[in-house]
Design a protein around this motif. Structure first.
Motif, PDB file in Angstrom:
ATOM      1  N   GLN A 521       0.826  -1.216   0.000  1.00 54.50           N
ATOM      2  CA  GLN A 521       0.000   0.000   0.000  1.00 54.50           C
ATOM      3  C   GLN A 521       0.854   1.257   0.000  1.00 54.50           C
ATOM      4  N   ALA A 522       2.050   1.148   0.578  1.00 51.88           N
ATOM      5  CA  ALA A 522       2.937   2.309   0.654  1.00 51.88           C
ATOM      6  C   ALA A 522       3.718   2.526  -0.641  1.00 51.88           C
ATOM      7  N   GLY A 523       3.531   1.688  -1.657  1.00 51.98           N
ATOM      8  CA  GLY A 523       4.195   1.912  -2.938  1.00 51.98           C
ATOM      9  C   GLY A 523       5.048   0.762  -3.431  1.00 51.98           C
ATOM     10  N   ARG A 524       5.074  -0.379  -2.707  1.00 50.91           N
ATOM     11  CA  ARG A 524       5.847  -1.574  -3.090  1.00 50.91           C
ATOM     12  C   ARG A 524       7.371  -1.314  -3.018  1.00 50.91           C
ATOM     13  N   ASP A 525       8.125  -2.333  -3.362  1.00 49.97           N
ATOM     14  CA  ASP A 525       9.595  -2.277  -3.369  1.00 49.97           C
ATOM     15  C   ASP A 525      10.134  -1.817  -2.013  1.00 49.97           C
ATOM     16  N   ARG A 526       9.662  -2.407  -0.965  1.00 58.24           N
ATOM     17  CA  ARG A 526      10.120  -2.061   0.382  1.00 58.24           C
ATOM     18  C   ARG A 526       9.778  -3.210   1.347  1.00 58.24           C
ATOM     19  N   VAL A 527      10.421  -3.173   2.514  1.00 61.28           N
ATOM     20  CA  VAL A 527      10.218  -4.195   3.543  1.00 61.28           C
ATOM     21  C   VAL A 527       9.738  -3.511   4.804  1.00 61.28           C
ATOM     22  N   TYR A 528       8.629  -3.999   5.368  1.00 58.36           N
ATOM     23  CA  TYR A 528       8.063  -3.432   6.601  1.00 58.36           C
ATOM     24  C   TYR A 528       8.143  -4.474   7.728  1.00 58.36           C
ATOM     25  N   PRO A 529       8.638  -4.031   8.868  1.00 56.06           N
ATOM     26  CA  PRO A 529       8.479  -4.887  10.050  1.00 56.06           C
ATOM     27  C   PRO A 529       7.156  -4.576  10.714  1.00 56.06           C
ATOM     28  N   LEU A 530       6.794  -5.425  11.688  1.00 54.88           N
ATOM     29  CA  LEU A 530       5.578  -5.185  12.464  1.00 54.88           C
ATOM     30  C   LEU A 530       5.956  -5.241  13.938  1.00 54.88           C
ATOM     31  N   PRO A 531       5.578  -4.246  14.764  1.00 54.26           N
ATOM     32  CA  PRO A 531       4.637  -3.168  14.449  1.00 54.26           C
ATOM     33  C   PRO A 531       5.291  -2.081  13.589  1.00 54.26           C
TER      34      PRO A 531
END
Length: 543
Positions: A521-531
């Motif tokens: 949703q933020a634009g792809r091509d990236r890695v998000y941790p949680l939280p």
């Protein structure tokens, strides 16, 4: 001179036995003293003949000195032999020794020439702990053979001092004693068992001596003849009882060996094997466990082919055998000491071959069931199975796990524009990058479609983020013709802790999926941790 023929024959026989024992001493140095003792006995017989023909009389003659040398040499030899057991069963010989001592001191108290023959009983005293070990099955049964030879030699010597006219018994007892000493020494040095010929020879020799002693006593009309004959009969019964005990132990051991081999065959039987034991490592472990009762000094089992598989550990003694598998393979058994029953070990090869062939077939089936056929990575079923192992390993070592979900951006566009074969190539390229990034305890998984997972052992969220960022950069650097744009991936992370159960991992999957959704949703091509708090994300990005 014809009267000296028996002595000459005994001298030659003792010398021959001494030379045999000396030859055996090249491999078993402990027998050198025994060979010297035999040579001294032979020389003593020849010197005694010369003394008698020359009429030599002295308080202590050269032949008596040689008799002492022989007894001391034999005693030195017996002191070095192992293993020994405290005498219990062999104490049955003590009445004979005590009777020999008491009778000699009573019958000829003033004649040293007769008393000196008692030294031939000295080796018997040192032999008792060694014969005890043989009777209890903890040493070579050949000891009973040379032990009986020593008994015949001592009995003949005692008769020479006690009885007049018993020369026939003395010569035969000595000759048979020398033969049994040489025969038994050879069998023990070569670690061989008593054969059928020897089992028939021993009772015949004993009964022959008993008959000759009875004849000699009858001719001499000896006052203590019945007691002497009864004493020798007692010795014969003890000897036959010892041989009978050895035969009984041999039968019992054979039955036990058969039972152990049956248990091993049942262990190797496919019907008695659970699925988890049918992998090669499990097969070797089960074989090693089954062989332990058969070979107590077995420490390891190994199969060498294009891949080496081992159960247990290596050892200084190795037995190798060929395994008739599809590819050349060699089996190795490792022992802490010299292995016994080489024929039994050879019989193991076809059994192990068949067991391994079945296990490798099952392994191939399991590999297909738990891996993705296109990429070679684990599939979802393989992921669930291997995660159980990682959860247990993480708890044992106190190491965290981090789970990542990866998705190829705009993968549908690749399939729609260039077709599914090129899409498959993209999946293979990403699988190869994940495989290279994985260590031995990590998991690389294709969950389905363009969705992948990477489980990192011993990595927290920060460590995993760095690994995923490196993979993301490598994906962007991929050039797969004729795709006209840069490929990219999006990822979500969860975990970074020691999971107590599979339920926790399932929760991490949901969290990582949510993080992956946010990354797209933020634009792809990236890695998000949680939280995905702004502070945590900025921290990781700045690093």
């Amino acid at each position: 001179m014809a009267e000296g023929y028996p002595e000459i024959g005994l001298m030659l026989l003792a010398t021959a036995v001494g030379l045999v024992l000396w030859w055996l001493a090249q491999g078993e140095p402990v027998w050198r003293w025994a060979s010297l003792g035999m040579l001294a006995w032979g020389l003593q017989t020849g010197v005694g003949l010369l003394e008698r023909t020359q009429g030599l009389e002295a308080p202590f003659t050269p032949s008596q000195a040689l008799l002492l040398v022989a007894a001391l040499a034999w005693s030195a030899n017996l002191r070095q032999l192992k293993p020994t057991e405290p005498p219990r069963l062999t104490l049955a010989l003590m009445p004979l020794l005590l009777a020999a001592l008491a009778g000699t001191l009573y019958w000829v108290p003033s004649r040293f020439a007769e008393v000196v023959w008692l030294v031939d009983w000295l080796p018997m005293l040192f032999a008792l702990p060694l014969l005890e070990a043989a009777l209890r099955g903890r040493a070579s049964e050949a000891r009973l053979v040379w032990g009986l030879g020593l008994l015949l030699k001592a009995g003949g010597s005692l008769a020479l001092g006690w009885l007049d006219g018993a020369a026939g018994f003395v010569y035969v007892a000595w000759a048979l004693g020398y033969i049994l000493i040489g025969w038994g020494g050879y069998l023990e040095a070569k670690d061989e068992r008593i054969g059928k010929v020897l089992l028939g020879f021993i009772p015949t020799a004993l009964l022959c001596c008993l008959v000759l002693l009875g004849i000699g006593l009858g001719q001499a009309n000896h006052a203590f003849g019945p007691l002497i004959l009864a004493g020798w009969g007692y010795a014969v019964l003890l000897a036959l009882g010892g041989i009978g005990l050895v035969i009984y132990q041999r039968i019992s051991n054979a039955e036990r060996q058969l039972e152990l081999w049956i248990n091993l065959l049942e262990t190797l039987s496919s019907k008695s094997q659970s699925t988890q034991h049918l992998i090669p490592e499990g097969v070797l472990q089960s074989v090693l466990h089954g062989l332990k009762p058969l070979y107590g000094n077995l420490v390891g089992l190994e199969v060498r082919s294009d891949v080496t598989v081992r159960a247990g550990q290596s050892g200084p003694y190795v037995h190798t055998f060929e395994l008739a598998l599809e590819h050349p393979a060699e089996g190795r058994l490792y022992f802490s000491g010299p292995p016994r029953d080489e024929r039994g070990l050879e019989a193991l090869a076809p059994l192990l071959t068949e067991r391994l062939r079945l296990s490798l077939t099952l392994n191939e089936w399991r590999s297909k069931a738990y891996t993705d056929p296109l990429t070679g990575l684990l599939n979802r079923r393989g992921f669930e199975r291997q995660m159980q192992r990682l959860i247990r390993l993480a708890g044992e070592r106190g190491k965290p796990l981090t789970l990542a979900l990866l998705d190829i951006d705009h993968f549908k566009r690749v399939n729609d524009t260039y077709g599914h074969p090129l899409g498959d190539e993209v999946l293979k390229q990403l699988a190869e990058l994940l495989r290279k990034a994985s260590r031995s305890d990590d998991l690389a998984v294709r969950l389905g479609g363009e969705e992948f997972s990477l489980v990192l052992f011993g990595a927290d969220l920060e460590d995993a983020y760095r690994v995923l960022e490196r993979i993301r950069a490598e994906v962007r650097a991929l050039r797969i013709n004729p795709i006209g744009w840069n490929l990219s991936i999006s990822g979500g992370l969860a975990g970074g802790e020691i999971p107590p159960s599979m339920a926790t991992v399932q929760r991490w999957l949901e969290q990582a999926d949510q993080a992956l959704y946010e990354a797209k949703q933020a634009g792809r091509d990236r890695v998000y941790p949680l939280p995905t708090s702004t502070l945590v994300l900025q921290d990781l990005l700045e690093q």
